[in-house]
Design a protein around this motif. Structure first.
Motif, PDB file in Angstrom:
ATOM      1  N   LEU A 191      34.609  33.766  43.353  1.00 16.69           N
ATOM      2  CA  LEU A 191      35.146  34.101  42.036  1.00 16.69           C
ATOM      3  C   LEU A 191      36.557  34.663  42.139  1.00 16.69           C
ATOM      4  O   LEU A 191      37.428  34.358  41.325  1.00 16.69           O
ATOM      5  CB  LEU A 191      34.225  35.110  41.344  1.00 16.69           C
ATOM      6  CG  LEU A 191      32.860  34.609  40.892  1.00 16.69           C
ATOM      7  CD1 LEU A 191      32.027  35.768  40.351  1.00 16.69           C
ATOM      8  CD2 LEU A 191      33.004  33.533  39.829  1.00 16.69           C
ATOM      9  N   GLN A 192      36.793  35.484  43.156  1.00 14.31           N
ATOM     10  CA  GLN A 192      38.107  36.072  43.333  1.00 14.31           C
ATOM     11  C   GLN A 192      39.142  35.001  43.659  1.00 14.31           C
ATOM     12  O   GLN A 192      40.254  35.015  43.134  1.00 14.31           O
ATOM     13  CB  GLN A 192      38.057  37.127  44.439  1.00 14.31           C
ATOM     14  CG  GLN A 192      39.363  37.882  44.620  1.00 14.31           C
ATOM     15  CD  GLN A 192      39.205  39.032  45.591  1.00 14.31           C
ATOM     16  OE1 GLN A 192      38.096  39.492  45.834  1.00 14.31           O
ATOM     17  NE2 GLN A 192      40.305  39.491  46.146  1.00 14.31           N
ATOM     18  N   ARG A 193      38.774  34.044  44.523  1.00 16.69           N
ATOM     19  CA  ARG A 193      39.716  32.964  44.855  1.00 16.69           C
ATOM     20  C   ARG A 193      40.001  32.087  43.644  1.00 16.69           C
ATOM     21  O   ARG A 193      41.127  31.633  43.450  1.00 16.69           O
ATOM     22  CB  ARG A 193      39.146  32.128  46.006  1.00 16.69           C
ATOM     23  CG  ARG A 193      39.219  32.806  47.375  1.00 16.69           C
ATOM     24  CD  ARG A 193      38.993  31.805  48.493  1.00 16.69           C
ATOM     25  NE  ARG A 193      37.628  31.280  48.451  1.00 16.69           N
ATOM     26  CZ  ARG A 193      36.608  31.800  49.119  1.00 16.69           C
ATOM     27  NH1 ARG A 193      36.796  32.873  49.874  1.00 16.69           N
ATOM     28  NH2 ARG A 193      35.404  31.270  49.051  1.00 16.69           N
ATOM     29  N   ALA A 194      38.965  31.843  42.800  1.00 15.24           N
ATOM     30  CA  ALA A 194      39.175  31.036  41.601  1.00 15.24           C
ATOM     31  C   ALA A 194      40.115  31.746  40.632  1.00 15.24           C
ATOM     32  O   ALA A 194      40.977  31.118  40.012  1.00 15.24           O
ATOM     33  CB  ALA A 194      37.836  30.738  40.929  1.00 15.24           C
ATOM     34  N   ARG A 195      39.965  33.053  40.494  1.00 14.41           N
ATOM     35  CA  ARG A 195      40.848  33.830  39.622  1.00 14.41           C
ATOM     36  C   ARG A 195      42.273  33.835  40.148  1.00 14.41           C
ATOM     37  O   ARG A 195      43.239  33.688  39.394  1.00 14.41           O
ATOM     38  CB  ARG A 195      40.306  35.257  39.516  1.00 14.41           C
ATOM     39  CG  ARG A 195      41.080  36.159  38.562  1.00 14.41           C
ATOM     40  CD  ARG A 195      40.875  35.730  37.137  1.00 14.41           C
ATOM     41  NE  ARG A 195      41.541  36.604  36.220  1.00 14.41           N
ATOM     42  CZ  ARG A 195      40.971  37.677  35.672  1.00 14.41           C
ATOM     43  NH1 ARG A 195      39.712  37.981  35.971  1.00 14.41           N
ATOM     44  NH2 ARG A 195      41.633  38.431  34.816  1.00 14.41           N
ATOM     45  N   GLN A 196      42.408  33.993  41.464  1.00  9.30           N
ATOM     46  CA  GLN A 196      43.742  34.004  42.049  1.00  9.30           C
ATOM     47  C   GLN A 196      44.440  32.658  41.920  1.00  9.30           C
ATOM     48  O   GLN A 196      45.649  32.591  41.738  1.00  9.30           O
ATOM     49  CB  GLN A 196      43.654  34.417  43.516  1.00  9.30           C
ATOM     50  CG  GLN A 196      43.279  35.872  43.731  1.00  9.30           C
ATOM     51  CD  GLN A 196      43.082  36.219  45.189  1.00  9.30           C
ATOM     52  OE1 GLN A 196      42.868  35.331  46.020  1.00  9.30           O
ATOM     53  NE2 GLN A 196      43.136  37.496  45.521  1.00  9.30           N
ATOM     54  N   SER A 197      43.669  31.575  41.976  1.00  3.93           N
ATOM     55  CA  SER A 197      44.270  30.245  41.876  1.00  3.93           C
ATOM     56  C   SER A 197      44.887  30.004  40.509  1.00  3.93           C
ATOM     57  O   SER A 197      45.837  29.220  40.377  1.00  3.93           O
ATOM     58  CB  SER A 197      43.217  29.166  42.171  1.00  3.93           C
ATOM     59  OG  SER A 197      42.222  29.152  41.156  1.00  3.93           O
TER      60      SER A 197
END
Length: 315
Positions: free
Chosen positions: A122-128
């Motif tokens: 979820l964190q990587r998706a938000r950062q992307s």
């Protein structure tokens, strides 16, 4: 860059700014115009475009430079009319470089659910969505600021726009010029109270006339031309428009006024729920809500089914 401030006599008084719908909206202006807007002398941080008070904007453009700090990103956004600096603050998820306890492995190898792994995803998706690279499309919404003699946007919302076939950019390029023609390029005109009150009074009278007719005749369906003649006395009783020196001013004809009054009255009745249109077609047919037996049956069925649910049962 030197910015121009308006003379106090040229500004709309700040107590009237709320009457302008542009003031409450995110104005979709070209970056060139945002950079050239004049600043208010009454309230710092408020800017004027063609007499419209503006303090928050909505821009879409390509990132041409990027700087990252611990707490924020600085993106240079170019919409082909100019480049503006956008200050995009990081939230807590973007500031975190790792999830607490992230080195611990629990159950992931055996195919079980690992909340730490899912949190990283979820964190990587938000950062992307928030970490935009040069050449990518970025949309930014927020108030306009002036810092170190440079105009910039302090973003309240920003995200990368995936637009492989340029659909979003084409839609933007078609919508913004229309907003300029219909709103931004038209100076703010505040009508006198007398004119506004007369218009509201005419619509209210027309609405009451149609409502009384539908109730007395128990009308189930009707077309606009069937009730248009009922409003004719309202048009005949209106005084002719005059200018400041009491000379007649050219305006819409009686037929045009009648059609416009009928349109406003029908819209008011629709908003009240008294009438509605089942099918949007060239043949305007309005149904009266209380006389539509099929609608009443459908509403009763919905209520009957909903009342059978667990949440509606009494303990």
């Amino acid at each position: 860059m030197q910015f121009v401030t308006m003379e106090p006599k040229d500004e709309t008084p700040f107590m009237l700014w709320g009457l302008d719908p542009v003031f409450s909206a995110f104005a979709r202006l070209y970056i060139r115009d945002i950079l050239q807007m004049t600043e208010s002398t009454q309230v710092p941080g408020i800017y004027f475009y063609n007499s419209h008070p503006i303090y928050k904007v909505d821009v879409l453009g390509t990132v041409v430079y990027k700087r990252e700090r611990d707490d924020f990103f600085c993106y240079g956004v170019d919409d082909s009319t100019g480049v503006i600096n956008c200050l995009c603050w990081k939230n807590d998820l973007l500031k975190e470089t790792s999830v607490p306890g992230g080195t611990r492995q629990t159950g992931g190898a055996q195919g079980g659910f690992d909340p730490l792994v899912e949190m990283r995803k979820l964190q990587r998706a938000r950062q992307s969505l928030c970490c935009v690279e040069i050449g990518e499309l970025l949309r930014v919404r927020g108030p306009v600021k002036t810092s170190r003699q440079q105009r910039e946007i302090s973003a309240s919302v920003f995200y990368k726009v995936d637009d492989p076939v340029m659909a979003a950019q084409i839609a933007w390029m078609m919508e913004v010029p229309e907003l300029y023609r219909q709103c931004y390029d038209r100076p703010l005109q505040l009508q006198s109270n007398n004119t506004s009150d007369a218009s509201v009074s005419s619509i209210s009278k027309a609405t009451n006339i149609i409502r009384d007719f539908l109730n007395q005749k128990s009308v189930a369906k009707f077309r606009p031309y069937e009730v248009q003649d009922l409003l004719q006395p309202l048009i005949l009783s209106q005084p002719p428009a005059t200018s400041g020196d009491q000379e007649p001013v050219a305006g819409p004809s009686g037929c045009q006024q009648l059609r416009q009054l009928l349109k406003e009255a029908l819209k008011t009745l629709q908003d009240e729920g008294l009438i509605y249109r089942k099918v949007k077609s060239q043949d305007e047919v309005y149904s009266v809500t209380v006389q539509d037996k099929e609608l009443v049956i459908a509403v009763k069925d919905v209520i009957r089914q909903d009342s059978k649910r667990e949440k509606c049962k009494s303990n």
